[in-house]
Scaffold this active site. Structure first.
Site, PDB file in Angstrom:
ATOM      1  N   ASP A 109       0.848  -1.199   0.000  1.00 12.99           N
ATOM      2  CA  ASP A 109       0.000   0.000   0.000  1.00 12.99           C
ATOM      3  C   ASP A 109       0.879   1.242   0.000  1.00 12.99           C
ATOM      4  OD1 ASP A 109      -2.484   1.205  -0.139  1.00 12.99           O
ATOM      5  OD2 ASP A 109      -2.661   1.406   2.031  1.00 12.99           O
ATOM      6  N   HIS A 116      -3.530  13.980   1.066  1.00 13.64           N
ATOM      7  CA  HIS A 116      -3.796  13.021   2.147  1.00 13.64           C
ATOM      8  C   HIS A 116      -2.619  12.963   3.123  1.00 13.64           C
ATOM      9  CE1 HIS A 116      -5.050   9.485   4.351  1.00 13.64           C
ATOM     10  NE2 HIS A 116      -3.915   8.885   4.034  1.00 13.64           N
TER      11      HIS A 116
HETATM   12 CA    CA Z   1      -4.028   3.070   2.814  1.00  8.99          CA
END
Ligand code: CA
Length: 398
Positions: A109, A116
């Site tokens: 990931d 973000h």
């Molecule tokens: Ca994530």
């Protein structure tokens, strides 16, 4: 949902618990690719028919892009002929079961949206230094867990774990009270590299089969206590969700847009001749029990500081080998405005600004029986490529 002839994604379905088969979808009709193969529609492409009768897409993907693209093109031609719809190869989408399409090997990931990373840095660390010094040099990522990735429609129970609300005290063991979604895209690797061999950033897209919608469910209170020094562990691996259809890279070609300008300049192995993102509109819908659906975020896959090609080049720069069926999460995709943030952590700003649901209930984080629906589509010049939807409901703690 609006699956057009320009799309032709790939998935896995079964009918009444029968053997799983490869499928595509047109409008609201599932197309049984094994049946089309048996009827001879793929003759001449030199593909074993049994490839289409399979629990996963991996064997099909392993045929390589020449063959998988040829199948996609052939399906497009075949579906233009009205007579084909008389064959017994079509099912209403609500009559079949859609399965996890990929046997996922490794799952990584990334953390590739600047907005973000900035938002999380402000809330979890220091507003003055929200981005860590490495962030604009490295496509930051961690290795996740693939065993707990499930397809849309599969629900999960609220996880429990160690939580330390006031870090001067001792931790407690409790169900998470800060359960969150993360709006992401999944890249499916379609070709492997040998151990010790790096993938050039300008060749990296040859290694991409396609994309799915992805939800990296997160327990923020567990995450806050456990993540130092080695990063996320139990705050993330209790469950992740993907949408059932893999949209091919080729279907997304019309939706290329220029990637964000990178400043400072990245190291040469990350420099691309063409820096391209994809203009894919993304939407998060929240439905509380006994309430109407409500759109809580509208973002876009183009909001990525690091491209998929850079992620792949970085992942393999040390000689790490990727395999067919590996899944790379993009990281939470947040735009610049609060209505485009890709997690509740950001939308409610750490729980400070609750959202109000249509039935009047407040949401800082997710409650039991909330359903999160992620949708995505690209549209331009009359061409539409829909990702379908990714739907998951939160069940109470077991
Ligand atoms: Ca994530």
């Amino acid at each position: 949902m609006n699956f057009t002839i320009d799309n032709i994604p790939f998935g896995i379905f079964s009918l009444n618990n029968s053997q799983k088969r490869l499928a595509t979808v047109i409008d609201n009709l599932i197309v049984d690719l094994y049946e089309l193969a048996k009827l001879g529609y793929f003759d001449g492409l030199k593909i074993r028919k049994s490839i289409f009768k399979n629990d996963y897409l991996n064997d099909f993907i392993a045929l390589g892009k020449m063959k998988t693209n040829a199948v996609r093109k052939r399906v497009q031609e075949v579906l233009k002929d009205k007579h084909i719809y008389n064959e017994k190869a079509f099912y209403e989408v609500n009559l079949v079961e859609l399965h996890l399409p990929i046997k996922i090997g490794d799952y990584t990931d990334f953390y590739s949206s600047e907005q973000h990373a900035t938002n999380v840095g402000i809330m979890f660390r220091d507003p003055a230094n929200a981005l860590l010094p490495n962030w604009k040099h490295i496509p930051v990522a961690y290795h996740g867990r693939s065993s707990s990735i499930f397809v849309s429609g599969k629900n999960f129970h609220r996880p429990k774990g160690q939580i330390n609300k006031d870090e001067s005290k001792l931790p407690t063991f409790a169900p998470t009270s800060r359960l969150d979604f993360e709006l992401e895209m999944a890249t499916i690797i379609g070709k492997g590299n040998e151990i010790g061999e790096s993938i050039d950033v300008n060749d990296a897209e040859d290694y991409v089969f396609g994309f799915q919608l992805f939800n990296d469910w997160s327990a923020r209170d567990i995450q806050k206590w456990e993540y130092v020094p080695l990063g996320p562990f139990l705050a993330k691996n209790f469950f992740s969700s993907v949408s059932p259809w893999v949209i091919t890279l080729e279907a997304l070609e019309p939706f290329r847009v220029k990637g964000e300008i990178q400043n400072p300049t990245v190291l040469p192995y990350l420099q691309e001749k063409k820096r391209l993102n994809f203009d894919i509109k993304l939407e998060v819908v929240l439905q509380a029990q006994d309430s109407e659906e409500m759109i809580i975020s509208e973002s876009n896959f183009k909001n990525m500081y690091w491209t998929v090609a850079q992620q792949i080049a970085h992942h393999t720069v040390n000689g790490c080998n990727l395999n067919i069926g590996d899944l790379l999460g993009s990281g939470t995709i947040s735009g610049n405005e609060p209505n485009s943030f890709g997690s509740l952590l950001e939308i409610s700003w750490g729980g400070k600004n609750p959202i109000i649901m249509p039935n009047g209930a407040e949401r800082r984080f997710l409650e039991d029986y909330d359903t999160v629906i992620i949708k995505g589509f690209a549209e331009k010049d009359g061409i539409r490529v829909d990702f379908g939807e990714l739907r998951t409901t939160i069940l109470p703690t077991k």
